[in-house]
Motif scaffolding. Sequence first.
Motif, PDB file in Angstrom:
ATOM      1  N   ARG A  34       0.855  -1.184   0.000  1.00  0.00           N
ATOM      2  CA  ARG A  34       0.000   0.000   0.000  1.00  0.00           C
ATOM      3  C   ARG A  34       0.893   1.237   0.000  1.00  0.00           C
ATOM      4  NH1 ARG A  34      -3.585   0.531   5.080  1.00  0.00           N
ATOM      5  NH2 ARG A  34      -4.263  -1.501   4.286  1.00  0.00           N
ATOM      6  N   ILE A  35       0.726   2.065  -1.014  1.00  0.00           N
ATOM      7  CA  ILE A  35       1.487   3.306  -1.132  1.00  0.00           C
ATOM      8  C   ILE A  35       0.542   4.464  -0.849  1.00  0.00           C
ATOM      9  CG2 ILE A  35       2.957   4.719  -2.617  1.00  0.00           C
ATOM     10  CD1 ILE A  35       3.400   2.223  -4.353  1.00  0.00           C
ATOM     11  N   VAL A  36       0.884   5.282   0.126  1.00  0.00           N
ATOM     12  CA  VAL A  36       0.025   6.409   0.498  1.00  0.00           C
ATOM     13  C   VAL A  36       0.710   7.707   0.093  1.00  0.00           C
ATOM     14  CG1 VAL A  36      -1.140   7.594   2.391  1.00  0.00           C
ATOM     15  CG2 VAL A  36      -0.984   5.096   2.388  1.00  0.00           C
ATOM     16  N   CYS A  37      -0.011   8.501  -0.696  1.00  0.00           N
ATOM     17  CA  CYS A  37       0.511   9.748  -1.254  1.00  0.00           C
ATOM     18  C   CYS A  37      -0.196  10.958  -0.660  1.00  0.00           C
ATOM     19  CB  CYS A  37       0.308   9.772  -2.773  1.00  0.00           C
ATOM     20  SG  CYS A  37       0.944   8.333  -3.623  1.00  0.00           S
ATOM     21  N   SER A  38       0.344  12.126  -0.950  1.00  0.00           N
ATOM     22  CA  SER A  38      -0.280  13.362  -0.483  1.00  0.00           C
ATOM     23  C   SER A  38      -1.454  13.762  -1.369  1.00  0.00           C
ATOM     24  CB  SER A  38       0.753  14.497  -0.461  1.00  0.00           C
ATOM     25  OG  SER A  38       1.832  14.194   0.386  1.00  0.00           O
ATOM     26  N   PHE A  39      -1.278  13.627  -2.689  1.00  0.00           N
ATOM     27  CA  PHE A  39      -2.261  14.156  -3.628  1.00  0.00           C
ATOM     28  C   PHE A  39      -2.663  13.108  -4.671  1.00  0.00           C
ATOM     29  CE2 PHE A  39       0.682  17.562  -2.330  1.00  0.00           C
ATOM     30  CZ  PHE A  39      -0.198  18.352  -1.601  1.00  0.00           C
TER      31      PHE A  39
ATOM     32  N   LEU B 107      -5.241  19.439  -3.494  1.00  0.00           N
ATOM     33  CA  LEU B 107      -4.490  19.417  -4.754  1.00  0.00           C
ATOM     34  C   LEU B 107      -4.455  20.811  -5.366  1.00  0.00           C
ATOM     35  CD1 LEU B 107      -2.997  17.949  -7.007  1.00  0.00           C
ATOM     36  CD2 LEU B 107      -5.218  17.361  -8.009  1.00  0.00           C
ATOM     37  N   MET B 108      -5.593  21.487  -5.365  1.00  0.00           N
ATOM     38  CA  MET B 108      -5.656  22.848  -5.893  1.00  0.00           C
ATOM     39  C   MET B 108      -4.764  23.791  -5.087  1.00  0.00           C
ATOM     40  SD  MET B 108      -9.765  23.095  -6.701  1.00  0.00           S
ATOM     41  CE  MET B 108      -9.677  24.854  -7.052  1.00  0.00           C
ATOM     42  N   LEU B 109      -4.773  23.626  -3.767  1.00  0.00           N
ATOM     43  CA  LEU B 109      -3.941  24.456  -2.909  1.00  0.00           C
ATOM     44  C   LEU B 109      -2.465  24.211  -3.192  1.00  0.00           C
ATOM     45  CD1 LEU B 109      -3.605  26.414  -0.554  1.00  0.00           C
ATOM     46  CD2 LEU B 109      -3.810  24.463   1.006  1.00  0.00           C
ATOM     47  N   ASN B 110      -2.085  22.953  -3.352  1.00  0.00           N
ATOM     48  CA  ASN B 110      -0.693  22.626  -3.652  1.00  0.00           C
ATOM     49  C   ASN B 110      -0.255  23.236  -4.976  1.00  0.00           C
ATOM     50  OD1 ASN B 110       1.808  21.004  -3.122  1.00  0.00           O
ATOM     51  ND2 ASN B 110       1.179  19.979  -5.004  1.00  0.00           N
TER      52      ASN B 110
END
Length: 220
Positions: free
Chosen positions: A88-93, A199-202
Motif C-alpha cells: 500500500r502506497i500512500v501519497c499526499s495528492f 491538490l488545488m492548494l498545492n
Amino acid sequence: MESIMMQDDSVLSWNTAMLLYNSALKEMGTKIEILNDEFQHVHQYNPIEYVKTRLKSPESIVKKLKRYGYEDSIQNMIEYCNDIAGVRIVCSFTSDIYRLADMIGRQSDITVLSIKDYIKNPKPSGYKSYHMIVTIPIFLSDRMVDTKVEIQIRTIAMDFWASLEHKIYYKFEGHAPAYISHDLQECSKIVSELDEKMLMLNEAILKAKEEQEKKEAEEK
C-alpha cells in the motif's frame, strides 16, 4: 507465473510459496524506494508519505478460496489469490497516484496484469483507491519465478477512510446497519472534496513559488 512444484511435504510447498511472496514484497519495496528517491532528486518533491506491506494470513487465504468455490490447495492459492503479497502506497495528492502508477508500470521487469481504478470508479460503499496486480521476477538458486503482488495507491484521506470502513465492517462482520453505510458514503464524498481542494492548494503554492523565484531572479 511458473508453477511452484508440489512436494509430498505440503509444509515445504507452503514455505516455498511464502518465501516467494515475501521476497516479492522486498523487491517491490526496494523499487518503490528508488523511484521515490529519483522523483525527489529530479523534482525536489517527495510524492510518497509512507508505504505498508503485508502477507495474507493462511486463514484469510483459505477463507477467500472457499468463498470463490476453490479447494484450499497451494496451486489454487497461486492461481486465484492475487493479493497474498500486498503493498500500500500512500501519497499526499491524487495526482501523485497516477504518476507513481505510471512509473511502476514502466519498469522493464514488472508486468502489469490488471488495473482497477476505484478513484474514477468508486465502489458502491464509497471506497476509493488505485489497484494494480503485477508480477515481479524472483530469482532463486535454480530458477526464476514471476510472483504476483497487489499494489494499492491512495491518498492519506482515502487511506483514513478505508481504515475506518475496515474497522466498522469487521465489528459488524460485513453487515453494518444501513445508516452507518450511508454515513460512510457521505464521508467518502467529503474525502474527495478534501483531496481536490488540497491538490488545488498545492498547485497554487507551486505557482506562487515559481512566480516569486522568477521575480527574485529579475531583480538581481
